[in-house]
Write an enzyme that holds these catalytic residues in place. Structure first.
Site, PDB file in Angstrom:
ATOM      1  N   LYS A 145      19.859 -58.410   2.323  1.00  0.00           N
ATOM      2  CA  LYS A 145      19.096 -57.434   3.059  1.00  0.00           C
ATOM      3  C   LYS A 145      17.829 -57.118   2.275  1.00  0.00           C
ATOM      4  CE  LYS A 145      19.722 -52.836   2.476  1.00  0.00           C
ATOM      5  NZ  LYS A 145      19.443 -52.242   1.183  1.00  0.00           N
ATOM      6  N   ASP A 149      25.920 -57.777   3.494  1.00  0.00           N
ATOM      7  CA  ASP A 149      25.819 -56.331   3.378  1.00  0.00           C
ATOM      8  C   ASP A 149      26.860 -55.988   2.319  1.00  0.00           C
ATOM      9  OD1 ASP A 149      26.498 -53.572   3.585  1.00  0.00           O
ATOM     10  OD2 ASP A 149      25.432 -53.520   5.486  1.00  0.00           O
ATOM     11  N   HIS A 150      26.405 -55.625   1.132  1.00  0.00           N
ATOM     12  CA  HIS A 150      27.386 -55.567   0.037  1.00  0.00           C
ATOM     13  C   HIS A 150      28.439 -54.478   0.261  1.00  0.00           C
ATOM     14  CE1 HIS A 150      24.939 -52.293  -1.729  1.00  0.00           C
ATOM     15  NE2 HIS A 150      25.980 -52.003  -2.463  1.00  0.00           N
ATOM     16  N   LYS A 180      32.951 -54.133  -0.651  1.00  0.00           N
ATOM     17  CA  LYS A 180      33.605 -53.097  -1.457  1.00  0.00           C
ATOM     18  C   LYS A 180      35.078 -53.031  -1.070  1.00  0.00           C
ATOM     19  CE  LYS A 180      29.603 -50.072  -2.050  1.00  0.00           C
ATOM     20  NZ  LYS A 180      29.408 -49.867  -3.472  1.00  0.00           N
ATOM     21  N   HIS A 218      24.344 -50.386   5.797  1.00  0.00           N
ATOM     22  CA  HIS A 218      25.606 -49.935   5.202  1.00  0.00           C
ATOM     23  C   HIS A 218      26.321 -48.869   6.049  1.00  0.00           C
ATOM     24  CE1 HIS A 218      24.015 -52.191   1.958  1.00  0.00           C
ATOM     25  NE2 HIS A 218      23.359 -51.233   1.339  1.00  0.00           N
ATOM     26  N   LYS A 247      19.064 -39.885  -1.381  1.00  0.00           N
ATOM     27  CA  LYS A 247      18.923 -40.054  -2.831  1.00  0.00           C
ATOM     28  C   LYS A 247      18.688 -38.679  -3.446  1.00  0.00           C
ATOM     29  CE  LYS A 247      17.628 -44.807  -2.862  1.00  0.00           C
ATOM     30  NZ  LYS A 247      18.934 -45.407  -3.157  1.00  0.00           N
TER      31      LYS A 247
HETATM   32  C1  BG6 Z   1      21.326 -50.803  -1.644  1.00  0.00           C
HETATM   33  C2  BG6 Z   1      20.134 -49.934  -1.406  1.00  0.00           C
HETATM   34  O1  BG6 Z   1      21.504 -51.692  -0.571  1.00  0.00           O
HETATM   35  O2  BG6 Z   1      22.480 -49.984  -1.767  1.00  0.00           O
HETATM   36  C3  BG6 Z   1      19.963 -48.944  -2.534  1.00  0.00           C
HETATM   37  O3  BG6 Z   1      18.969 -50.742  -1.300  1.00  0.00           O
HETATM   38  C4  BG6 Z   1      21.238 -48.159  -2.745  1.00  0.00           C
HETATM   39  O4  BG6 Z   1      18.879 -48.064  -2.285  1.00  0.00           O
HETATM   40  C5  BG6 Z   1      22.431 -49.088  -2.857  1.00  0.00           C
HETATM   41  O5  BG6 Z   1      21.096 -47.397  -3.929  1.00  0.00           O
HETATM   42  C6  BG6 Z   1      23.728 -48.309  -2.890  1.00  0.00           C
HETATM   43  O6  BG6 Z   1      24.769 -49.174  -3.205  1.00  0.00           O
HETATM   44  P1  BG6 Z   1      26.035 -48.673  -3.994  1.00  0.00           P
HETATM   45  O7  BG6 Z   1      26.899 -49.883  -4.064  1.00  0.00           O
HETATM   46  O8  BG6 Z   1      25.553 -48.204  -5.342  1.00  0.00           O
HETATM   47  O9  BG6 Z   1      26.626 -47.560  -3.201  1.00  0.00           O
END
Ligand code: BG6
Length: 478
Positions: free
Chosen positions: A143, A172-173, A177, A235, A326
């Protein structure tokens, strides 16, 4: 279980994502015994680097981001032996022949596009031209997948010129999880929840992804995106889909993705008053958002809260409240399913109002909590209190089993296995943009700036109002 032998190229192999996530994830899978045998891991980037300098780069990345495993020096040196480096120009000819020689035709061949989306088309074209886009090839794209419906369509079109949908892995990581996957296990592995999982029993659902960090060194990227594009379109949308979708008949890629797509398509458009956007202000040592980005007048949002409605048989009338931002009080991501009150209280008005809440904590402190109403102990009559049935995974499973792999470890191995269940399909991404685009367009049209909120708070007060006016309230971010 080891995956089949493969050759993997990371385009953008010396970039930030590769350094923080991809190389450390590969190393941890290597230590776990999942990557073995004759495997080639190839970093490709524009900058000229020799093989020794590249190995040193990966070595450092693993020592810094590889977790406990990075202490295993023998493993680390064996891992480094699998590495190769190619200086390559995505928009020119340099490096492509060399790359094609390294990629063996009898292997699974995977190409990870950890580069700006503007290069996706060039990479796909050259992979094809150099004979690396055959049936065993797969590409992984990061992404942001576009910045709106139109650009995401363009990207899909460009990739489809050379690769079939079953070869395209859109990451989409969040889907990698462990606790996010657990959402499906909780819903569809238990008989307890599913009968109640609908608007007849669920009053509302809250999805919170709160971060305590600011935009830090990513100001350039973030200011062009904002929380809606950076978190909500992908996400948060994925979390919403997993909570709201109908049970797929099988845990197979298209069955799952078909159900998610139906949810996105059933979302109502979000009206102006149902969405709040904010931007953080300075507090103590914490800087103001606008000092961390190039534009001192920036109107990009670092916070979004919204109320979403799903117009289908299961969810009509049950709102989904989403918020992310944030520089909030704490890093806490959770989904709370708030059930309705019991239809009648046999204990009378004094017993108060009690409701069950199922909370799925995604991070930190992963676990599930179910709020249950019981009698307050003691002789004082039938007074009711709520107590949590709390299962913190690290306690229930033991610290070792609850030492969850990083999302990228799971996802990269799925690429090699060819399993797309936890990746977004092209139509899903487009549908998500089709829903977020009008919200972003409304903001642009109104020209109203985002609402300021103090760094370290829980966002603008208007976000609280979003729920108060419906007689509900957000759970505390702790
Ligand atoms: C990313 C965003 O995809 O996900 C970041 O670009 C965000 O802005 C991050 O901080 C959050 O991921 P995680 O795994 O730390 O919750």
């Amino acid at each position: 279980i080891p995956v089949e032998p493969f050759d993997l190229v990371i385009f953008g192999g010396t970039g930030d994502l590769a350094r923080r996530k991809i190389w450390p994830a590969l190393f941890r899978r290597f230590v776990a015994g999942q990557i073995e045998g004759d495997v080639r891991l190839i970093g490709a980037a524009r900058g000229g680097m020799d093989s020794a300098a590249f190995k040193e780069f990966v070595n450092k990345a693993i020592l810094k981001h590889g977790g406990e495993e990075s202490g295993r020096t023998d493993d680390l040196s064996s891992f480094l032996e699998m590495l190769h480096y190619v200086t390559l120009d995505a928009r020119g000819d340099a490096g492509w022949v060399e790359l094609a020689v390294l990629m063996r035709p009898d292997r699974i061949r995977a190409f990870y596009f950890s580069v700006a989306p503007s290069l996706f088309g060039d990479l796909a074209k050259r992979l094809h031209a150099h004979g690396m886009a055959d049936d065993t090839s797969r590409i992984v794209v990061e992404k942001p997948f576009g910045r709106d419906l139109e650009t995401s369509r363009d990207l899909n079109r460009v990739l489809a010129l050379h690769f079939d949908e079953c070869q395209i892995f859109r990451i989409d990581h969040y889907l990698g999880k462990e606790t996010v996957q657990n959402l499906m296990a909780i819903r569809f592995g238990n008989v307890l929840f599913e009968p109640l999982w609908n608007s007849q029993y669920v009053d509302h659902i809250q999805i919170t992804v709160a971060e305590s960090v600011g935009v830090g060194g990513r100001g350039d990227y973030y200011d062009k995106s904002g929380a809606m594009r950076d978190m909500v379109q992908n996400h948060m949308m994925q979390l919403l889909c997993l909570i709201a979708m109908e049970p797929p008949a099988k845990f197979d890629p298209d069955a799952v993705r078909d159900e998610k797509l139906k949810v996105i398509r059933a979302l109502d458009p979000v009206r102006g008053a149902d969405v709040v956007r904010g931007q953080y202000e300075a507090q103590g040592e914490r800087p103001d958002y606008r000092t961390q980005v190039e534009d001192p007048e920036s109107t990009t949002e670092s916070f979004v809260a919204l109320k979403a409605l799903i117009s289908n048989w299961r969810w009509a009338g049950t709102p989904f409240y989403l918020r992310t931002g944030k520089r909030l009080r704490d890093r806490a991501s959770e989904i709370a399913v708030v059930f309705k009150d019991a239809p009648h209280s046999i204990f009378g008005a004094d017993a108060g109002r009690h409701r069950n809440i199922l909370t799925i904590r995604l991070q930190p402190n992963e676990g599930i909590e179910l709020g249950v109403t019981i009698k307050e102990p003691g002789p004082g009559g039938m007074r009711l209190i709520d107590v949590p049935l709390d299962m913190t995974f690290s306690e229930a499973l033991g610290p070792e089993d609850a030492d969850f792999p990083d999302a990228y470890e799971r996802l990269i191995m799925d690429v090699i296995r060819g399993n797309q269940t936890l990746f977004m399909r092209g139509d899903e991404v487009e549908a998500a943009w089709a829903w977020t685009d009008p919200i972003i367009a409304d903001w642009a049209e109104s020209a109203a700036p985002p609402l300021p909120y103090v760094s370290g708070s829980s966002g603008p007060d208007e976000a609280l109002m979003l729920m108060h006016r419906d007689g509900r309230r957000w759970r505390e971010i702790k």
